[in-house]
Design an enzyme around this catalytic site. Structure first.
Site, PDB file in Angstrom:
ATOM      1  N   CYS A 292       0.833  -1.214   0.000  1.00 16.69           N
ATOM      2  CA  CYS A 292       0.000   0.000   0.000  1.00 16.69           C
ATOM      3  C   CYS A 292       0.865   1.260   0.000  1.00 16.69           C
ATOM      4  O   CYS A 292       0.531   2.265  -0.640  1.00 16.69           O
ATOM      5  CB  CYS A 292      -0.888   0.040   1.238  1.00 16.69           C
ATOM      6  SG  CYS A 292      -1.970  -1.369   1.390  1.00 16.69           S
ATOM      7  N   THR A 293       1.956   1.215   0.728  1.00 15.68           N
ATOM      8  CA  THR A 293       2.850   2.378   0.800  1.00 15.68           C
ATOM      9  C   THR A 293       3.359   2.726  -0.603  1.00 15.68           C
ATOM     10  O   THR A 293       3.363   3.890  -1.011  1.00 15.68           O
ATOM     11  CB  THR A 293       4.032   2.062   1.756  1.00 15.68           C
ATOM     12  OG1 THR A 293       3.492   1.753   3.037  1.00 15.68           O
ATOM     13  CG2 THR A 293       4.997   3.226   1.867  1.00 15.68           C
TER      14      THR A 293
END
Ligand code: BEZ
Length: 211
Positions: free
Chosen positions: A45-46
């Site tokens: 997600c980062t």
């Protein structure tokens, strides 16, 4: 309940990293991409949020707002966004919705219990200015999405909404497009007096009319 193409995107009000969002009002008259993340402080997600922040100008150019969602609170989102800036070299430049009670996740069927009963899958919804859902994608938590592909689909959706054409495999803006089968050769002659490339009676190509 699953959301299908052509459905009205459910409205909601939620907190985000940019304050309270009333979704339909926030969209205004434009298009939007709503995409979910399984959880804050997770590696895939980062990288995805950094990638979308870097592509923000491309979404802006197409009149499309982007908004992320993760089932954690705003405090965590704010702290995570500092990590995103540090590791991805770009500041979050769009809102990240908080959904700690999974209200939006339920409305948009983002939790698939046989995959994981608390985390959201990686959903993508492209929503047009009439608030209709035009694309849905569902990726597993372990696979990061390709946001360049989402821009490519938006180009196709916008083009095919305005012209009676469809786009072939791997099409990119500027490449030849297909005259849809519903357009007869008689109609096509009026629309494309310069002619078309016919590989089969049902496979007719013309240049991208927006090129
Ligand atoms: C991730 O974003 O890296 C991730 C999230 C949930 C499960 C696996 C990976």
């Amino acid at each position: 309940m699953a959301i299908r193409l052509g459905d009205t995107a459910p409205d909601f009000t939620a907190q985000s990293t940019e304050g309270e969002v009333h979704f339909h009002e926030w969209m205004g008259d434009g298009w939007a991409v709503l995409f979910s993340h399984p959880k804050d402080f997770t590696p895939v997600c980062t990288t995805e949020l950094g990638a979308v922040a870097k592509l923000k100008a491309e979404f802006d150019k197409r009149g499309v707002k982007v908004i992320g969602l993760s089932v954690d609170g705003v405090r965590d989102h704010e702290s995570w966004s500092r990590d995103i800036e540090e590791t991805q070299g770009v500041k979050l430049n769009f809102p990240l919705l908080a959904d700690p009670d999974r209200v939006i996740a339920d409305k948009y069927d983002m939790i698939h219990p046989n995959a994981n009963d608390t985390l959201t899958v990686r959903s993508v919804f492209v929503i047009d200015s009439a608030k209709k859902v035009r694309l849905t994608l569902t990726y597993p938590a372990s696979t990061g999405r390709n946001f360049t592909e989402i821009l490519r689909v938006i180009d196709s959706l916008k083009l095919t909404s305005e012209h009676k054409v469809a786009t072939p495999v791997n099409w990119k803006h500027g490449e030849d497009v297909i005259i849809v089968p519903a357009v007869t050769n008689e109609e096509a002659k009026k629309k494309y007096p310069q002619g078309w490339r016919e590989e089969k009676p049902y496979l007719r190509f013309v240049p991208d009319p927006t090129k």
